[in-house]
Design an enzyme around this catalytic site. Structure first.
Site, PDB file in Angstrom:
ATOM      1  CD  GLU A 249      -2.958  -1.261   0.690  1.00  0.00           C
ATOM      2  OE1 GLU A 249      -3.234  -0.283  -0.030  1.00  0.00           O
ATOM      3  OE2 GLU A 249      -3.659  -2.272   0.740  1.00  0.00           O
ATOM      4  CB  CYS A 283      -1.694   7.258   1.816  1.00  0.00           C
ATOM      5  SG  CYS A 283      -3.033   6.309   2.569  1.00  0.00           S
ATOM      6  CD  GLU A 386       2.941  10.243  -0.810  1.00  0.00           C
ATOM      7  OE1 GLU A 386       4.011   9.632  -0.691  1.00  0.00           O
ATOM      8  OE2 GLU A 386       1.847   9.785  -0.443  1.00  0.00           O
TER       9      GLU A 386
HETATM   10  P1  NDP Z   1       8.360   4.717   4.604  1.00  0.00           P
HETATM   11  O1  NDP Z   1       8.245   3.981   3.313  1.00  0.00           O
HETATM   12  O2  NDP Z   1       9.560   5.534   4.823  1.00  0.00           O
HETATM   13  O3  NDP Z   1       8.302   3.698   5.834  1.00  0.00           O
HETATM   14  C1  NDP Z   1       7.231   2.802   6.051  1.00  0.00           C
HETATM   15  C2  NDP Z   1       7.721   1.679   6.952  1.00  0.00           C
HETATM   16  O4  NDP Z   1       8.696   0.916   6.270  1.00  0.00           O
HETATM   17  C3  NDP Z   1       8.384   2.173   8.238  1.00  0.00           C
HETATM   18  O5  NDP Z   1       8.108   1.279   9.275  1.00  0.00           O
HETATM   19  C4  NDP Z   1       9.847   2.138   7.849  1.00  0.00           C
HETATM   20  O6  NDP Z   1      10.670   2.110   8.961  1.00  0.00           O
HETATM   21  C5  NDP Z   1       9.897   0.860   7.040  1.00  0.00           C
HETATM   22  N1  NDP Z   1      11.022   0.734   6.109  1.00  0.00           N
HETATM   23  C6  NDP Z   1      11.794   1.713   5.576  1.00  0.00           C
HETATM   24  N2  NDP Z   1      12.739   1.169   4.759  1.00  0.00           N
HETATM   25  C7  NDP Z   1      12.549  -0.176   4.779  1.00  0.00           C
HETATM   26  C8  NDP Z   1      13.179  -1.289   4.130  1.00  0.00           C
HETATM   27  N3  NDP Z   1      14.204  -1.135   3.287  1.00  0.00           N
HETATM   28  N4  NDP Z   1      12.723  -2.532   4.398  1.00  0.00           N
HETATM   29  C9  NDP Z   1      11.678  -2.720   5.238  1.00  0.00           C
HETATM   30  N5  NDP Z   1      11.040  -1.709   5.865  1.00  0.00           N
HETATM   31  C10 NDP Z   1      11.452  -0.460   5.639  1.00  0.00           C
HETATM   32  O7  NDP Z   1       7.028   5.536   4.745  1.00  0.00           O
HETATM   33  P2  NDP Z   1       6.683   6.611   5.852  1.00  0.00           P
HETATM   34  O8  NDP Z   1       6.761   5.967   7.191  1.00  0.00           O
HETATM   35  O9  NDP Z   1       7.486   7.832   5.571  1.00  0.00           O
HETATM   36  O10 NDP Z   1       5.140   6.872   5.553  1.00  0.00           O
HETATM   37  C11 NDP Z   1       4.708   7.753   4.592  1.00  0.00           C
HETATM   38  C12 NDP Z   1       4.380   7.044   3.280  1.00  0.00           C
HETATM   39  O11 NDP Z   1       3.416   6.020   3.510  1.00  0.00           O
HETATM   40  C13 NDP Z   1       3.756   7.960   2.275  1.00  0.00           C
HETATM   41  O12 NDP Z   1       4.331   7.732   1.021  1.00  0.00           O
HETATM   42  C14 NDP Z   1       2.300   7.545   2.261  1.00  0.00           C
HETATM   43  O13 NDP Z   1       1.632   7.806   1.054  1.00  0.00           O
HETATM   44  C15 NDP Z   1       2.423   6.089   2.504  1.00  0.00           C
HETATM   45  N6  NDP Z   1       1.146   5.571   3.004  1.00  0.00           N
HETATM   46  C16 NDP Z   1       0.388   4.786   2.182  1.00  0.00           C
HETATM   47  C17 NDP Z   1      -0.853   4.342   2.605  1.00  0.00           C
HETATM   48  C18 NDP Z   1      -1.692   3.460   1.741  1.00  0.00           C
HETATM   49  O14 NDP Z   1      -2.632   2.849   2.272  1.00  0.00           O
HETATM   50  N7  NDP Z   1      -1.448   3.350   0.451  1.00  0.00           N
HETATM   51  C19 NDP Z   1      -1.388   4.711   3.921  1.00  0.00           C
HETATM   52  C20 NDP Z   1      -0.491   5.537   4.701  1.00  0.00           C
HETATM   53  C21 NDP Z   1       0.734   5.948   4.248  1.00  0.00           C
HETATM   54  P3  NDP Z   1      11.243   3.499   9.553  1.00  0.00           P
HETATM   55  O15 NDP Z   1      10.132   4.418   9.775  1.00  0.00           O
HETATM   56  O16 NDP Z   1      11.838   3.054  10.801  1.00  0.00           O
HETATM   57  O17 NDP Z   1      12.211   3.974   8.530  1.00  0.00           O
END
Ligand code: NDP
Length: 483
Positions: A249, A283, A386
């Site tokens: 997602e 999002c 975004e």
């Molecule tokens: P990120 O992609 O930075 O992080 C999401 C999660 O993934 C966090 O727990 C992060 O850890 C973890 N993560 C980061 N790198 C890796 C990796 N290489 N392998 C595994 N896990 C990893 O997103 P954000 O937290 O910044 O959230 C914002 C984004 O989420 C926006 O783009 C938004 O659009 C999207 N989003 C989408 C939704 C949907 O339903 N489509 C709903 C809500 C948000 P850590 O934070 O510790 O880096």
């Protein structure tokens, strides 16, 4: 001494193997208020082992009993709503009122919905003449890796935990390191509810270390990820060669189409909400508004006026409508996009910088005014990428075909809203827009039964309702010869 958030493994709170903790900031004041385990592959290994050990018993537990335990988790979150709401507010910077009335109640609903959905599942039977019966078995898949972002921390975490566990899987969750506190409280709720040890494990820490170790662990069969498109790409690349079942997602750049025949008051109300709810950090936020030419001037004037009335302030103040952004990084990113918009020829009609007045407590917090920008071409970066902050662009369109072209003119396809009184047009446009969800004359009305997910670069797979139960299940056909 500040609180250190430990991992939750095998039903216990466990310090990270490396003994290190990351800083956890209160974004409204810009200061560290807790530490969070900086886990690595050793912690993930331990959590996966605990989940693996718990699987046989939990997957064989009658559905009715699994339902009862998940219901108890929901009841405890509801009972402790104030505690959860405060934790989400302090971790994330969102107004306490929003956490209390929207995000935490939704987490409760996630548990109740999936706990009961499980009891209503039907299985298929196909008869081949008088020769054979085919029946379909759905079984839990084993250990699931659940990775969630910081914007709706408890809601999005429980959106994965509830269906994964309901089906009979066990799980290792990795919440965002930026907002770990509600996940920590969820661990307590699970223990109190009597969830058997190891069924849900929570490993905190950075995505690149803990998250990546979870994705690549060979015993993790299924990955459900919500986060940015770039991270989703990295996760897909790691998981695909191991043939893991994957749901992504991802990000959005969602259009809001307002036709001239729309109820203008309702369209402005919903569009302002869609643009700025949770400081634009949802999002599904409508960050590109397109208005049919004859209504454009009136819409812009009313939208700007309403935006200026939004109260930016201390998230703890019940009157606050716009709180702090989640982190300094996110604030800087937003500022850079506003500067870029100016360079790209945009005109800032409202906001554009830090709020003028803030209470002393919030002087060093990460605040940005809700910002309205016009005169930008559709292909510019601000209209294509975004931002994930309180920034919206508004532009006119000439006719229905033009509106659809603009709506579909990005690499994303998560959601869209259409405002019109013409019911035929509403259906036509909804069908033509490339997005996983289209709202007509509303925004963010959710029904947990419907499939949810994105098209194009906004994701792969669908969650929600039956789709989630199926995603977290293995499907098997049994063909029985008769006669
Ligand atoms: P990120 O992609 O930075 O992080 C999401 C999660 O993934 C966090 O727990 C992060 O850890 C973890 N993560 C980061 N790198 C890796 C990796 N290489 N392998 C595994 N896990 C990893 O997103 P954000 O937290 O910044 O959230 C914002 C984004 O989420 C926006 O783009 C938004 O659009 C999207 N989003 C989408 C939704 C949907 O339903 N489509 C709903 C809500 C948000 P850590 O934070 O510790 O880096």
């Amino acid at each position: 001494m500040i609180q250190q958030i430990d991992n939750f493994i095998g039903g216990e709170l466990v310090a990270p193997a490396g003994g290190r903790y990351l800083d956890n900031f209160d974004p409204a004041v810009g200061r560290v208020y807790s530490g969070v385990a900086d886990s690595d592959a050793r912690d993930v290994e331990r959590a996966v082992a605990a989940a693996h050990a718990a699987f046989a018993k939990w997957s064989a537990t009658p559905a009715d009993e699994r339902c009862r335990v998940l219901f108890r988790v929901a009841d405890i979150i509801e009972r402790d709503l104030e505690k959860f709401a405060l934790a989400e507010c302090v971790d994330n910077g969102k107004p306490l009122t929003r956490a209390r009335t929207a995000e935490i109640p939704r987490a409760v609903k996630n548990f109740r919905f999936f706990a009961t959905a499980l009891l209503h599942e039907r299985s298929d039977l196909h008869v081949v003449d008088r020769e054979a019966l085919n029946y379909t078995l759905r079984r839990p898949r084993g250990v699931c890796g659940l990775i969630s972002p910081w914007n709706l921390p408890l809601y999005l975490l429980t959106w994965k935990v509830a269906p994964a566990l309901a089906v009979g899987n066990t799980a290792v969750a990795k919440p965002s390191e930026v907002t770990p506190m509600t996940a920590r409280l969820l661990a307590d709720a699970c223990v109190e509810a009597g969830l058997p040890a190891g069924v849900l494990n929570i490993v905190h820490g950075s995505g690149t270390q803990a998250g990546a170790a979870l994705v690549s662990h060979p015993a993790v069969t299924t990955i459900s990820f919500t986060g940015g498109t770039k991270t989703g790409r990295a996760i897909a690349a790691a998981a695909a060669p191991m043939f893991k079942k994957l749901s992504l997602e991802l990000g959005g750049k969602n259009p809001n189409l307002v036709f001239a025949d729309a109820d203008m008051g309702a369209a402005v109300d919903a569009s302002v909400q869609a643009a700025f709810a949770n400081q634009g950090q949802i999002c599904l936020c409508g960050s590109r508004v397109y208005v049919e030419r004859p209504a454009y001037d009136e819409f812009v004037a009313r939208f700007v006026e309403q935006t200026r009335r939004l109260r930016v302030g201390d998230p703890l103040d019940p009157a606050t409508q716009q709180g702090a952004m989640v982190s300094r990084v996110q604030l800087e990113k937003t500022r850079e996009y506003v500067e870029l918009a100016r360079r790209e020829g945009g005109r800032v009609l409202s906001g554009g910088g830090p709020p003028v007045e803030l209470p002393t407590r919030c002087r060093d917090g990460y605040f940005h005014q809700p910002t309205v920008i016009v005169d930008l071409p559709p292909e510019c970066r601000v209209n294509q990428e975004e931002i994930f902050g309180p920034v919206v662009t508004i532009a006119p369109f000439e006719n229905e075909a033009d509106a659809i072209k603009l709506a579909n003119g990005t690499e994303f396809g998560l959601s869209a809203s259409v405002f019109t009184r013409d019911v035929n047009r509403a259906h036509r446009v909804a069908d033509a827009i490339q997005a996983g969800t289209v709202w007509v004359n509303c925004w963010l009305l959710r029904d947990l039964r419907v499939p949810f997910g994105g098209m194009k670069q906004s994701g792969v797979g669908r969650e929600g309702g039956d789709e989630a139960l199926r995603f977290f299940s293995e499907t098997k056909n049994v063909c029985v010869k008769v006669g």
